[in-house]
Write an enzyme that holds these catalytic residues in place. Structure first.
Site, PDB file in Angstrom:
ATOM      1  N   LEU A   1     -14.416  -6.598  -1.034  1.00 34.25           N
ATOM      2  CA  LEU A   1     -13.138  -5.567  -2.074  1.00 34.25           C
ATOM      3  C   LEU A   1     -12.196  -4.516  -1.077  1.00 34.25           C
ATOM      4  CD1 LEU A   1     -15.410  -5.176  -4.406  1.00 34.25           C
ATOM      5  CD2 LEU A   1     -14.164  -6.910  -4.717  1.00 34.25           C
ATOM      6  N   GLU A   2     -11.366  -4.876  -1.027  1.00 30.45           N
ATOM      7  CA  GLU A   2     -10.256  -4.384  -0.470  1.00 30.45           C
ATOM      8  C   GLU A   2      -9.410  -3.234  -1.535  1.00 30.45           C
ATOM      9  OE1 GLU A   2      -7.428  -7.052   1.435  1.00 30.45           O
ATOM     10  OE2 GLU A   2      -9.389  -8.185   2.395  1.00 30.45           O
ATOM     11  N   ASN A   3      -9.948  -3.279  -2.571  1.00 28.55           N
ATOM     12  CA  ASN A   3      -9.748  -2.016  -3.113  1.00 28.55           C
ATOM     13  C   ASN A   3     -10.793  -1.254  -4.308  1.00 28.55           C
ATOM     14  OD1 ASN A   3     -10.845  -4.289  -4.943  1.00 28.55           O
ATOM     15  ND2 ASN A   3     -10.100  -2.973  -6.903  1.00 28.55           N
TER      16      ASN A   3
ATOM     17  N   ARG B   1       0.986  -1.619  -0.152  1.00 30.58           N
ATOM     18  CA  ARG B   1       0.287   0.258   0.045  1.00 30.58           C
ATOM     19  C   ARG B   1       0.770   0.914  -0.146  1.00 30.58           C
ATOM     20  NH1 ARG B   1      -5.745  -0.991  -0.747  1.00 30.58           N
ATOM     21  NH2 ARG B   1      -5.978  -2.487   0.150  1.00 30.58           N
TER      22      ARG B   1
END
Length: 580
Positions: free
Chosen positions: A405-407, A22
């Site tokens: 969903l991590e985006n 990140r």
């Protein structure tokens, strides 16, 4: 969630379970969240009777007339709009960040309020050529947000350039209802607004045991709406839907809405009656009132390799991690990692799902994780998402879907996708979500907005209280991960922000190997559950009231739990199931 073996990682705000790198921008977003929640806004001064909006074609009802957009980046769209029939949509490309501007006539030595409604990542609003100090403001919100700032013109200033733009590499942004409000500059801005018409089409769109969701038709010229319960105003919103919470179960309530703008408020609409459900939150069929969720790994990353049949009996909802993206926008697929799971066959997997369901468990497919770069950003991809998830449910027998969903996600189209899936699967559909802490700091965040949008069909939000930096609690204080206070003060944001208590769960790693940071002992998890449900075993933070209907807890993962001798589920599971 990590597919690779868990390794120590720095505790950056908003870090995910995925082992992706990140940028430092994540920490920046935590600071933005903290700043946004701590600001106190001063009220604007009273306007002069002669003050007008000096912007021409402020709502883009005449296309791009009077506006100029760099590199042909701008166009007008009919949906989504903030009000009226059109809005600006501008798309950054290459080194162009899609600036759209208008020259606005103003008076010298005068003060003006600049505002516009925008939505999109990195959307900016500003003014140049003031002759004094040029100003700008911005927002990261992907739902309609009003940006406002003020400026003063110089002694010889007769015009200024008002502009909006996005940012390099970001998606298109939307803008609507610009205003440069102040003394008439003589340029002939848009006519003064009139009081909007009364909203039509008010209807109840969903209920839980403690809330009623409403929707109505948009009113031309309206910039907001007031929601009335039993004749008293209870909410003001900018869109055409609202959820009124804090209600009693099995009770009928009367609701009306009115439309507002700077000219005033319309008459109230005809009343509708909404009756709350008897118990529980939104969707989920026969999920227990207090439930434990565990993620089952469809891969080998060093944790105990399990067949589904080996998952500890304390788990009520088993989320199969993960489905993967396909070449079709929005669509997902699932492939059992038979080789990585010791020859586990698809037929055995399907049989184990049925056996878990026969034992009263729910088995759902999780969308996202490390490789889950699924984008649902328009109606077509929303349809593809719903169709493909429903196909997996039919093929494998899954009871529902988990959104991990991590985006990032688009609240409008993910909500559309999940409602479409609900229409196919029916009321037994289980929908869970696993946002990061930064995603649930404000109801304006896309994840939080999605949860509220689908509240009537949502089962539970199990926020990840790990791989996170310090975050704000509902009391405005900063809390660090690893404590009872971090769990309770952040859960309070969701409980006060509109989710039913039955739709809130605490997500923690099952062991120190399950996450880079944020592991707490089962005792701390149980103490946090007691604090939230019974106001006992609290730390320094104590909620203003108890939430006995709190859904429960979640862990990553059943495999890491098994590696630690099922210590997490053996301690937390019985405690959750014994909650009031």
């Amino acid at each position: 969630m990590d597919r690779a073996p868990a390794l120590p990682r720095p505790a950056l705000p908003g870090r995910t379970r995925a082992a992706r790198a990140r940028s430092a921008r994540t920490g920046f977003w935590a600071a933005v969240a903290a700043t946004a929640l701590s600001l106190t806004f001063a009220g604007a001064g009273l306007a002069s009777a002669a003050d007008v909006n000096n912007v021409k074609n402020a709502g883009f009802e005449s296309g791009l007339t009077n506006w100029t957009c760099s590199a042909g980046s701008g166009t007008t769209v009919s949906s989504p709009v903030h009000s009226g029939a059109a809005a600006l949509k501008a798309t950054p490309a290459g080194q162009d960040y899609a600036q759209c501007s208008q020259s606005v006539a103003v008076k010298p030595n005068s003060t003006y309020t600049l505002s516009a409604w925008v939505q999109g990542s990195y959307t900016y609003l500003g003014v140049t050529g003031t002759g004094t100090t040029d100003v700008s403001t911005w927002t990261p919100n992907t739902t309609w947000t009003q940006l406002t700032t003020t400026f003063t013109t110089g002694a010889s200033t007769t015009s200024v350039s008002v502009w909006s733009h996005g940012w390099y590499g970001q998606p298109a942004y939307l803008a609507d209802d610009f205003s440069v409000f102040g003394p008439d500059g003589g340029g002939g801005g848009d006519p003064a607004p009139t009081v909007p018409a009364t909203p039509a089409g008010l209807a109840v769109s969903g209920t839980t045991s403690s809330s009623v969701s409403l929707a109505w038709n948009a009113v031309s010229g309206a910039t907001g709406y007031n929601v009335y319960q039993g004749g008293s105003k209870v909410q003001s919103v900018s869109g055409t839907s609202a959820t009124v919470s804090g209600l009693s179960a099995s009770t009928a309530y009367s609701f009306q809405v009115s439309a507002t703008n700077s000219a005033g408020e319309s008459a109230k609409s005809s009343a509708v009656t909404g009756t709350t459900a008897a118990t529980g939150g939104g969707g989920g069929g026969t999920v227990p009132a207090h439930a434990v969720t565990g993620y089952w790994q469809n891969f080998n990353n060093g944790a105990t390799v399990q067949k589904l049949s080996a998952v500890q009996s304390q788990y009520d909802i088993i989320a199969v991690a993960f489905a993967d993206a396909t070449s079709t926008p929005g669509a997902v697929s699932f492939t059992l990692d038979s080789a990585g799971l010791g020859g586990y066959t698809v037929d055995q997997f399907k049989a184990d799902i049925k056996a878990k369901q026969a034992a009263g468990k729910k088995v759902i497919i999780s969308i996202g994780g490390q490789n889950g770069t699924i984008s649902v950003s328009d109606s077509a991809s929303a349809t593809n998402f719903a169709n493909s998830v429903y196909s997996l449910m039919q093929t494998y027998g899954f009871d529902g879907v988990d959104i991990d969903l991590e985006n990032g996600l688009n609240a409008t189209y993910m909500s559309q996708a999940l409602r479409s899936l609900s229409a196919k699967a029916g009321s037994s559909l289980v929908i869970t979500m696993a946002p990061q802490t930064i995603d649930m700091q404000s109801t304006s965040n896309s994840y939080f907005q999605t949860a509220l949008n689908i509240k009537d069909i949502l089962t539970v939000v199990n926020m990840q209280y790990y791989n996170s930096g310090s975050m704000l609690g509902c009391d405005g204080k900063v809390y660090s991960q690893g404590s009872v206070d971090f769990l309770t003060a952040l859960a309070c944001i969701q409980l006060q922000g509109g989710l039913d208590a039955s739709q809130v769960g605490l997500g923690l790693p099952a062991s120190t190997s399950g996450a880079g940071s944020g592991y707490v002992s089962p005792t701390i998890v149980n103490n946090a559950l007691d604090c939230l449900t019974k106001l006992t075993n609290c730390g320094s933070f104590k909620p203003s009231k108890a939430y006995p209907a709190l859904r429960g807890a979640m862990t990553w993962s059943t495999n890491w739990d098994a590696s630690a001798g099922n210590a997490w589920s053996n301690a937390v599971g019985p405690h959750v199931h014994a909650l009031p």
